[in-house]
Design a protein around this motif. Structure first.
Motif, PDB file in Angstrom:
ATOM      1  N   GLY A 116      -5.013  -0.181   4.939  1.00  0.00           N
ATOM      2  CA  GLY A 116      -5.297   1.112   4.325  1.00  0.00           C
ATOM      3  C   GLY A 116      -6.125   1.986   5.242  1.00  0.00           C
ATOM      4  O   GLY A 116      -5.899   3.206   5.336  1.00  0.00           O
ATOM      5  N   LEU A 167      -5.742   9.732  -0.122  1.00  0.00           N
ATOM      6  CA  LEU A 167      -5.721   9.705   1.336  1.00  0.00           C
ATOM      7  C   LEU A 167      -5.491  11.099   1.910  1.00  0.00           C
ATOM      8  O   LEU A 167      -6.123  11.479   2.905  1.00  0.00           O
ATOM      9  CB  LEU A 167      -4.642   8.741   1.825  1.00  0.00           C
ATOM     10  N   GLY A 222      -9.304   4.922   3.228  1.00  0.00           N
ATOM     11  CA  GLY A 222      -8.252   3.908   3.183  1.00  0.00           C
ATOM     12  C   GLY A 222      -8.807   2.501   3.076  1.00  0.00           C
ATOM     13  O   GLY A 222      -8.245   1.655   2.381  1.00  0.00           O
ATOM     14  N   GLY A 239      -7.786   0.297  -0.078  1.00  0.00           N
ATOM     15  CA  GLY A 239      -7.085  -0.948   0.211  1.00  0.00           C
ATOM     16  C   GLY A 239      -7.825  -2.159  -0.308  1.00  0.00           C
ATOM     17  O   GLY A 239      -7.206  -3.102  -0.834  1.00  0.00           O
ATOM     18  N   GLY A 263      -5.046   5.751   6.734  1.00  0.00           N
ATOM     19  CA  GLY A 263      -5.892   6.944   6.681  1.00  0.00           C
ATOM     20  C   GLY A 263      -6.222   7.472   8.066  1.00  0.00           C
ATOM     21  O   GLY A 263      -6.253   8.691   8.295  1.00  0.00           O
ATOM     22  N   LEU A 308      -0.326  -0.023  -1.319  1.00  0.00           N
ATOM     23  CA  LEU A 308      -0.414   1.019  -0.301  1.00  0.00           C
ATOM     24  C   LEU A 308       0.938   1.707  -0.149  1.00  0.00           C
ATOM     25  O   LEU A 308       1.979   1.101  -0.419  1.00  0.00           O
ATOM     26  CB  LEU A 308      -0.825   0.414   1.039  1.00  0.00           C
ATOM     27  N   GLU A 315      -1.853   7.975  -2.520  1.00  0.00           N
ATOM     28  CA  GLU A 315      -1.416   8.950  -1.516  1.00  0.00           C
ATOM     29  C   GLU A 315      -2.250  10.226  -1.598  1.00  0.00           C
ATOM     30  O   GLU A 315      -2.690  10.769  -0.580  1.00  0.00           O
ATOM     31  CB  GLU A 315       0.063   9.273  -1.718  1.00  0.00           C
TER      32      GLU A 315
END
Length: 368
Positions: free
Chosen positions: A22, A306, A324, A328, A26, A336, A303
């Motif tokens: 993650g 991010l 991220g 995560g 990002g 993700l 989404e």
């Protein structure tokens, strides 16, 4: 050590993978627009800013930066330190993390892995990965602080006094690499203080190492199933015990309050700063992870978070990477955005390092 089996082991593995992958997503999202004003971003990509992975200045999509590079070497160094503690109680974790940062520095100063015999720190498989040998705008404090050869006392007090290396450095370069300190079964306080001590390898300003510690503590709470809001609250409560915490605490309070104040927008992100300094980078990432936005109506919550973390006029890759990491660790790798993950540079090796962490910290489980 964590003796996990079955579903518990699978969840732990997913969280470690999710945190590292993650963060890489990002990082790659923010990389092409780092240092661009939102006016420029909106002019280039539309009024919603970037809505997915876009080519960097070299025309490549999904490339990671020094943020992910250093996070991976942090994970490698701390994993070796953890294994040493479990084997014989040796408290050399900060020294092993610094050695890992010397391996990272090799990737910035050489085109390929230097010979192993030329220096004692040059060991392990990660340093042999050719894709890591790329300069991706390394921070000055990191690049020039690592070779100072001063290793903080692994049992030294975290007391708000400046560190001996770059005592005025409060950039986000220590925060963006600190997530792995929260991966093990150590307490959140241990994760906080280890991250703070290792931050002082390059960043001596108390705000920089406190933000790093608070971030690691949040990851530690997320790894055990705490909610994101709970992890942030508990991380802030721990932070408040340390003298000189006020600057970091104020930034986090502002982020939490703003997240509760209605729908999020890129303009609200801008009110938290540019993310160039430690407390601002952590605050922007926390805000983006906590807030809810309908700015990108066709996107999932992860989404959207991010995208919120990177669409601002500042250090977009670092704020995206930290956000991220948080998302995560909370949700695991399966949730993700897979269409983004498929394009991320080095994703297989990142997952392999995560699985190596799982196999070491959870020896009762089977290596994936």
């Amino acid at each position: 050590m964590r003796y996990l089996q079955g579903e518990e082991l699978a969840v732990y593995r997913a969280r470690v993978r999710g945190c590292l992958l993650g963060g890489a997503i990002g990082d790659a999202l923010g990389n092409p627009i780092e240092m661009k004003s939102m006016v420029t971003v909106e002019a280039q990509y539309g009024e919603e800013g970037i809505t997915g992975l876009v080519p960097d200045r070299h025309g490549m999509v999904g490339t990671i930066t020094d943020d992910t590079q250093m996070t991976l070497f942090t994970a490698e160094g701390w994993l070796r330190g953890y294994a040493r503690i479990m084997a014989d109680g040796g408290r050399v974790e900060t020294a092993l993390v610094q050695e890992a940062y010397l391996r990272w520095l090799d990737t910035q100063q050489h085109d390929a892995p230097p010979p192993e015999l030329s220096a004692p720190h040059r060991t392990g498989w990660l340093r042999k990965e050719p894709w890591l040998y790329a300069r991706r705008a390394p921070g000055r404090a990191c690049e020039f602080g690592v070779p100072k050869n001063h290793v903080p006392d692994p049992l030294g007090a975290v007391d708000g006094t400046p560190g001996p290396v770059n005592p005025d450095a409060k950039g986000c370069g220590s925060v963006m690499r600190s997530a792995p300190f929260g991966f093990t079964d150590a307490s959140p306080q241990y994760a906080f203080e280890l991250a703070a001590r290792c931050a002082r390898i390059t960043h001596g300003h108390p705000t920089s190492y406190y933000a790093s510690g608070a971030f690691a503590a949040m990851i530690s709470h997320l790894m055990t199933g705490e909610s994101l809001a709970g992890a942030v609250r508990l991380g802030m409560e721990l932070l408040a015990r340390y003298p000189g915490h006020e600057e970091t605490t104020a930034a986090l309070r502002k982020a939490v309050g703003l997240a509760a104040a209605g729908p999020a927008t890129p303009q609200k992100v801008e009110s938290l700063g540019g993310g160039w300094i430690a407390e601002e980078a952590l605050a922007i990432a926390v805000y983006a992870a906590l807030a809810r936005t309908d700015h990108w109506k066709d996107r999932t919550p992860i989404e959207s978070a991010l995208l919120l973390a990177v669409n601002h006029s500042g250090d977009s890759d670092s704020t995206g990477a930290i956000c991220g990491n948080l998302l995560g660790a909370q949700h695991g790798d399966a949730l993700l955005p897979q269409h983004w993950l498929a394009q991320i540079e080095g994703r297989a090796q990142i997952a392999m390092l995560a699985d190596e962490f799982t196999a070491t910290v959870c020896p009762g489980g089977q290596r994936p």
